[in-house]
Scaffold this motif. Structure first.
Motif, PDB file in Angstrom:
ATOM      1  N   ILE A  92       9.717  16.418 -15.427  1.00 29.38           N
ATOM      2  CA  ILE A  92       8.896  15.375 -14.803  1.00 29.38           C
ATOM      3  C   ILE A  92       8.051  15.907 -13.662  1.00 29.38           C
ATOM      4  O   ILE A  92       7.381  15.147 -12.969  1.00 29.38           O
ATOM      5  CB  ILE A  92       9.757  14.201 -14.287  1.00 29.38           C
ATOM      6  N   GLN A  93       8.072  17.228 -13.447  1.00 25.38           N
ATOM      7  CA  GLN A  93       7.250  17.785 -12.370  1.00 25.38           C
ATOM      8  C   GLN A  93       5.769  17.464 -12.578  1.00 25.38           C
ATOM      9  O   GLN A  93       5.053  17.127 -11.643  1.00 25.38           O
ATOM     10  CB  GLN A  93       7.451  19.288 -12.283  1.00 25.38           C
ATOM     11  N   GLU A  94       5.347  17.572 -13.833  1.00 24.46           N
ATOM     12  CA  GLU A  94       3.943  17.268 -14.122  1.00 24.46           C
ATOM     13  C   GLU A  94       3.633  15.814 -13.798  1.00 24.46           C
ATOM     14  O   GLU A  94       2.557  15.499 -13.282  1.00 24.46           O
ATOM     15  CB  GLU A  94       3.639  17.570 -15.591  1.00 24.46           C
ATOM     16  N   SER A  95       4.601  14.919 -14.084  1.00 22.27           N
ATOM     17  CA  SER A  95       4.409  13.506 -13.772  1.00 22.27           C
ATOM     18  C   SER A  95       4.305  13.292 -12.271  1.00 22.27           C
ATOM     19  O   SER A  95       3.483  12.500 -11.796  1.00 22.27           O
ATOM     20  CB  SER A  95       5.567  12.680 -14.336  1.00 22.27           C
ATOM     21  N   LEU A  96       5.152  13.983 -11.514  1.00 17.85           N
ATOM     22  CA  LEU A  96       5.081  13.854 -10.073  1.00 17.85           C
ATOM     23  C   LEU A  96       3.770  14.406  -9.529  1.00 17.85           C
ATOM     24  O   LEU A  96       3.203  13.849  -8.576  1.00 17.85           O
ATOM     25  CB  LEU A  96       6.276  14.555  -9.414  1.00 17.85           C
ATOM     26  N   GLU A  97       3.308  15.479 -10.123  1.00 15.02           N
ATOM     27  CA  GLU A  97       2.008  16.031  -9.715  1.00 15.02           C
ATOM     28  C   GLU A  97       0.912  15.001  -9.957  1.00 15.02           C
ATOM     29  O   GLU A  97       0.031  14.786  -9.118  1.00 15.02           O
ATOM     30  CB  GLU A  97       1.707  17.313 -10.497  1.00 15.02           C
ATOM     31  N   THR A  98       0.978  14.355 -11.127  1.00 10.89           N
ATOM     32  CA  THR A  98       0.006  13.308 -11.439  1.00 10.89           C
ATOM     33  C   THR A  98       0.135  12.147 -10.455  1.00 10.89           C
ATOM     34  O   THR A  98      -0.864  11.594  -9.981  1.00 10.89           O
ATOM     35  CB  THR A  98       0.213  12.796 -12.877  1.00 10.89           C
ATOM     36  N   LEU A  99       1.386  11.775 -10.167  1.00 12.30           N
ATOM     37  CA  LEU A  99       1.653  10.658  -9.263  1.00 12.30           C
ATOM     38  C   LEU A  99       1.094  10.923  -7.873  1.00 12.30           C
ATOM     39  O   LEU A  99       0.592  10.016  -7.205  1.00 12.30           O
ATOM     40  CB  LEU A  99       3.171  10.425  -9.178  1.00 12.30           C
ATOM     41  N   ILE A 120      10.443   5.960 -11.066  1.00 17.33           N
ATOM     42  CA  ILE A 120       9.202   6.728 -10.989  1.00 17.33           C
ATOM     43  C   ILE A 120       8.100   6.032 -11.789  1.00 17.33           C
ATOM     44  O   ILE A 120       6.954   5.918 -11.335  1.00 17.33           O
ATOM     45  CB  ILE A 120       9.425   8.169 -11.485  1.00 17.33           C
ATOM     46  N   ALA A 121       8.454   5.512 -12.966  1.00 16.11           N
ATOM     47  CA  ALA A 121       7.468   4.771 -13.770  1.00 16.11           C
ATOM     48  C   ALA A 121       6.986   3.528 -13.023  1.00 16.11           C
ATOM     49  O   ALA A 121       5.797   3.177 -13.078  1.00 16.11           O
ATOM     50  CB  ALA A 121       8.086   4.376 -15.111  1.00 16.11           C
ATOM     51  N   ARG A 122       7.893   2.895 -12.310  1.00 18.67           N
ATOM     52  CA  ARG A 122       7.546   1.688 -11.552  1.00 18.67           C
ATOM     53  C   ARG A 122       6.536   2.018 -10.448  1.00 18.67           C
ATOM     54  O   ARG A 122       5.585   1.274 -10.219  1.00 18.67           O
ATOM     55  CB  ARG A 122       8.829   1.089 -10.968  1.00 18.67           C
ATOM     56  N   VAL A 123       6.736   3.147  -9.770  1.00 18.17           N
ATOM     57  CA  VAL A 123       5.813   3.550  -8.712  1.00 18.17           C
ATOM     58  C   VAL A 123       4.484   4.014  -9.301  1.00 18.17           C
ATOM     59  O   VAL A 123       3.418   3.813  -8.707  1.00 18.17           O
ATOM     60  CB  VAL A 123       6.452   4.642  -7.833  1.00 18.17           C
ATOM     61  N   ALA A 132       0.023   3.035  -5.427  1.00 17.09           N
ATOM     62  CA  ALA A 132      -0.325   2.819  -4.018  1.00 17.09           C
ATOM     63  C   ALA A 132      -0.926   4.091  -3.431  1.00 17.09           C
ATOM     64  O   ALA A 132      -0.593   5.196  -3.846  1.00 17.09           O
ATOM     65  CB  ALA A 132       0.914   2.407  -3.239  1.00 17.09           C
ATOM     66  N   PRO A 133      -1.806   3.965  -2.427  1.00 19.41           N
ATOM     67  CA  PRO A 133      -2.487   5.147  -1.855  1.00 19.41           C
ATOM     68  C   PRO A 133      -1.573   6.028  -1.008  1.00 19.41           C
ATOM     69  O   PRO A 133      -1.906   7.186  -0.748  1.00 19.41           O
ATOM     70  CB  PRO A 133      -3.597   4.540  -0.999  1.00 19.41           C
ATOM     71  N   ILE A 134      -0.450   5.494  -0.540  1.00 18.65           N
ATOM     72  CA  ILE A 134       0.513   6.279   0.244  1.00 18.65           C
ATOM     73  C   ILE A 134       1.806   6.338  -0.553  1.00 18.65           C
ATOM     74  O   ILE A 134       2.306   5.305  -1.039  1.00 18.65           O
ATOM     75  CB  ILE A 134       0.749   5.653   1.626  1.00 18.65           C
ATOM     76  N   LEU A 135       2.372   7.532  -0.694  1.00 19.08           N
ATOM     77  CA  LEU A 135       3.551   7.719  -1.533  1.00 19.08           C
ATOM     78  C   LEU A 135       4.681   8.347  -0.716  1.00 19.08           C
ATOM     79  O   LEU A 135       4.455   9.313   0.024  1.00 19.08           O
ATOM     80  CB  LEU A 135       3.206   8.612  -2.725  1.00 19.08           C
ATOM     81  N   ILE A 136       5.882   7.799  -0.858  1.00 23.53           N
ATOM     82  CA  ILE A 136       7.067   8.346  -0.210  1.00 23.53           C
ATOM     83  C   ILE A 136       8.057   8.753  -1.291  1.00 23.53           C
ATOM     84  O   ILE A 136       8.398   7.956  -2.171  1.00 23.53           O
ATOM     85  CB  ILE A 136       7.713   7.323   0.730  1.00 23.53           C
ATOM     86  N   GLN A 189       0.820  -1.220   0.000  1.00 27.72           N
ATOM     87  CA  GLN A 189       0.000   0.000   0.000  1.00 27.72           C
ATOM     88  C   GLN A 189       0.853   1.269   0.000  1.00 27.72           C
ATOM     89  O   GLN A 189       0.309   2.376   0.088  1.00 27.72           O
ATOM     90  CB  GLN A 189      -0.909   0.012   1.233  1.00 27.72           C
ATOM     91  N   ILE A 190       2.180   1.110  -0.083  1.00 27.44           N
ATOM     92  CA  ILE A 190       3.073   2.265  -0.043  1.00 27.44           C
ATOM     93  C   ILE A 190       3.991   2.235  -1.263  1.00 27.44           C
ATOM     94  O   ILE A 190       4.690   1.242  -1.497  1.00 27.44           O
ATOM     95  CB  ILE A 190       3.927   2.264   1.242  1.00 27.44           C
ATOM     96  N   GLY A 191       3.968   3.309  -2.042  1.00 25.78           N
ATOM     97  CA  GLY A 191       4.904   3.451  -3.152  1.00 25.78           C
ATOM     98  C   GLY A 191       6.069   4.335  -2.720  1.00 25.78           C
ATOM     99  O   GLY A 191       5.878   5.278  -1.948  1.00 25.78           O
ATOM    100  N   MET A 192       7.254   4.038  -3.221  1.00 33.11           N
ATOM    101  CA  MET A 192       8.419   4.806  -2.783  1.00 33.11           C
ATOM    102  C   MET A 192       9.404   5.003  -3.921  1.00 33.11           C
ATOM    103  O   MET A 192       9.725   4.061  -4.650  1.00 33.11           O
ATOM    104  CB  MET A 192       9.106   4.096  -1.610  1.00 33.11           C
ATOM    105  N   VAL A 193       9.893   6.224  -4.060  1.00 37.05           N
ATOM    106  CA  VAL A 193      10.979   6.548  -4.984  1.00 37.05           C
ATOM    107  C   VAL A 193      12.139   7.040  -4.132  1.00 37.05           C
ATOM    108  O   VAL A 193      11.992   8.022  -3.396  1.00 37.05           O
ATOM    109  CB  VAL A 193      10.569   7.620  -6.008  1.00 37.05           C
ATOM    110  N   THR A 194      13.257   6.369  -4.207  1.00 38.68           N
ATOM    111  CA  THR A 194      14.379   6.684  -3.326  1.00 38.68           C
ATOM    112  C   THR A 194      15.445   7.500  -4.046  1.00 38.68           C
ATOM    113  O   THR A 194      15.458   7.611  -5.275  1.00 38.68           O
ATOM    114  CB  THR A 194      15.029   5.383  -2.800  1.00 38.68           C
TER     115      THR A 194
END
Length: 611
Positions: free
Chosen positions: A543-550, A515-518, A523-527, A438-443
């Motif tokens: 990719i700011q727009e993509s992060l906004e979408t994410l 980022i594409a993988r996440v 997931a409803p919670i994003l880190i 339930q948690i997506g993460m981009v490190t």
């Protein structure tokens, strides 16, 4: 069909209880061997028949000589003993090949490939569930080596023990019986030899075992150092430390060589001792048989039987010596492997743990304490409420506890005090797999698997179609470089392999794949942990727009030093020494003139998009 039948006797992917393997070597063996007991029992039974057939052929050799000597002519010999000759021909031409064939099928088709695979599968499955601390405290290469070698060594020592058992028991007992039938005095040299042989093994074998354990540890250390150097080859090249790395490996290699030489000293001494004893057995038994024959007490056939059996026992004794040495060397390897494998899981699902159900995405940290076992520091009595759908940024100097807080939310470690709730559910009470699902993460330090782009992306959604993969790649601005990728095997695009940890891609490319993988995971919670730190300014802006979408519709926790999305967060939370020292919007915290304002002033470029 015959091969396939024997190859399927062991269920190599059998699921065990999931409990920690035993830490005692005998129980560790039993834990795995009892799962394949029908095959081992069959091997034991067939091995007994094979050994009895071998002894029967030796016995018939002595009888054949006596029968030929007592017969007046060849024709009379064949008329009188044709039935016995035919029976022994059947034994030699039919039964012996048949049972040896079954023995080989059990060994080479069933046990040799099946048992180590079963051991590796279950050990690998168990180790995968270890905590992060387990993997941080050892070399990955050494852990992998121990899992691989433990399976082989457990198999080899078990099969060798079963094969050697019947040869020792059947040959010695049968020889004693056959010698006693000829003349009881023939058993004296063999009995003395058996006593001496057991005493020699009792003296030498424990020393071989002890030194084998030490040698196995040295071998694991060498493997760990070599793999560590290869894994960090970029650092090695950048610092021009080839000689330093050679010295690091040389030390371990020298230690392994010395330990192997120490084993060799014991083995050489054991070999010499057994060879002398075998020579005494052959000469004493043959000499005694000749004397008994000269006195008319035994036949010529008995001389042939006694001589051939002791020569066979001589060869068998040397074989058994090497088998026993190999068995205990393998036991040493198994014991070494147990040290990595048979360790308790430090983060466990509680009995009856239910899957996490996320309906809103509210997160609460309540009186959280965590010190990595140090007793103090890191996180001290932290309370934090993140509303459903709220986007917060975690700010603070290095060591403030930002990444630790995220690790605790993911339950990579268990809390020492307090609790963490998601939608009112204590994460310590739910299944770990369901929590992390339930948690997506981009490190910041994106690590990709040494597999294809497609396999890496599908880690986010295993059943994703190629259309979904392309859509995620497009949103992450990865669609521009993926079609151009190619590896050494000629695979291109989604099929191209990225190398160990994604080394064949640039930092920005790895980050966009992550980022594409996440995006696919959804997931409803994003880190976001320094999610754009590896990107240049142009790509970061793209990719700011993509992060906004994410981030849309998600609860977001963003860790940042230089993160362009930070100013768009609903709230900024400033940590220092494991405590929340400030909280508010970017403008509010700047106006307050506290720690956040000082950190802001020290930054070279500020945040993109902040007016």
């Amino acid at each position: 069909m015959l091969f396939r039948y024997f190859e399927q006797l062991i269920d190599i992917f059998r699921t065990d209880s999931g409990e920690m393997p035993p830490t005692h070597v005998g129980r560790f063996y039993l834990h795995f061997l009892r799962q394949v007991w029908p095959s081992l029992l069959a091997l034991l039974a067939v091995g007994l028949v094979v050994a009895l057939i071998e002894v029967a052929l030796f016995s018939f050799l002595g009888r054949l000589i006596d029968l030929a000597k007592d017969s007046g002519s060849g024709s009379a010999f064949f008329r009188a003993h044709s039935g016995e000759l035919i029976w022994m021909a059947v034994v030699a031409l039919l039964l012996r090949p048949l049972f040896n064939g079954v023995h080989d099928l059990l060994v080479h088709q069933t046990i040799n490939p099946g048992l180590p695979t079963l051991v590796r599968w279950q050990n690998h499955s168990y180790v995968l569930k270890q905590s992060m601390g387990f993997f941080q405290n050892d070399f990955a290469g050494r852990i992998a080596q121990r899992i691989m070698h433990t399976g082989n060594s457990l198999r080899d020592s078990s099969v060798q023990a079963i094969d050697s058992l019947w040869h020792v028991v059947v040959y010695v007992i049968s020889s004693l019986v056959l010698f006693a039938e000829a003349d009881w005095r023939l058993i004296v040299p063999l009995l003395l030899w058996v006593i001496g042989y057991i005493a020699a093994l009792g003296y030498f074998v424990p020393r071989v075992k002890q030194r084998s354990v030490v040698a196995s540890e040295a071998r694991s250390k060498l493997m760990g150092r070599i793999v560590d150097g290869y894994t960090n080859i970029t650092t090695l090249k950048l610092f021009a430390h080839t000689r330093l790395e050679q010295g690091y490996a040389r030390e371990a290699l020298q230690d392994l060589t010395e330990q192997s030489q120490r084993i060799g000293r014991v083995v050489t001494s054991m070999d010499f001792t057994i060879t002398v004893m075998n020579g005494l057995l052959i000469t004493s038994t043959t000499g005694l048989a000749l004397w008994l024959w000269s006195e008319g007490l035994i036949s010529v056939g008995a001389i042939a039987l006694a001589t051939s059996l002791v020569i066979r026992i001589n060869g068998m004794a040397e074989w058994i010596m090497w088998v026993v040495n190999g068995i205990f060397e393998n036991i040493g390897t198994v014991q070494d492997g147990m040290r990595s494998i048979a360790q308790p899981h430090s983060v466990l699902d509680r009995e009856g743990a239910q899957p996490l159900q996320v309906t809103r995405g509210e997160v609460r940290f309540e009186d959280v304490h965590f010190h990595y076992g140090k007793g103090k520091g890191v996180i001290e009595g932290l309370d934090l409420h993140i509303r459903a759908g709220e986007k917060i940024g975690l700010i603070g100097p290095s060591g403030a506890g930002k990444s630790t807080l995220v690790n605790l939310l993911l339950r990579l470690y268990d809390l020492e005090q307090g609790r963490i709730l998601i939608d009112g559910q204590d994460i310590a009470e739910v299944g770990q797999e369901s929590l992390r699902a339930q948690i997506g993460m981009v490190t910041q330090d994106t690590s990709l698997l040494h597999r294809s782009i497609r396999d890496n992306l599908r880690y986010g959604k295993p059943d994703a179609s190629d259309a979904e993969l392309w859509d995620a790649a497009r949103k992450a601005r990865a669609d521009g470089f993926i079609p151009q990728l190619a590896d050494a095997q000629g695979r291109r695009g989604f099929d191209a392999h990225v190398g160990e940890r994604g080394v064949k891609l640039s930092g920005g490319q790895r980050q966009r794949i992550a980022i594409a993988r996440v995006l696919l995971k959804d997931a409803p919670i994003l880190i976001l942990d320094e999610a754009t730190s590896a990107l240049d300014s142009e790509v970061e802006a793209a990719i700011q727009e993509s992060l906004e979408t994410l981030m849309q519709g998600k609860t977001v926790i963003a860790i940042a030093h230089r993160l362009s999305t930070i100013a768009r967060m609903d709230r900024l939370v400033v940590l220092d020494q494991g405590r929340i020292v400030e909280s508010g919007s970017h403008a509010q915290l700047l106006a307050r003139g506290g720690l956040y304002a000082r950190l802001w002033q020290h930054q070279t470029g500020g945040f993109v998009g902040v007016e």
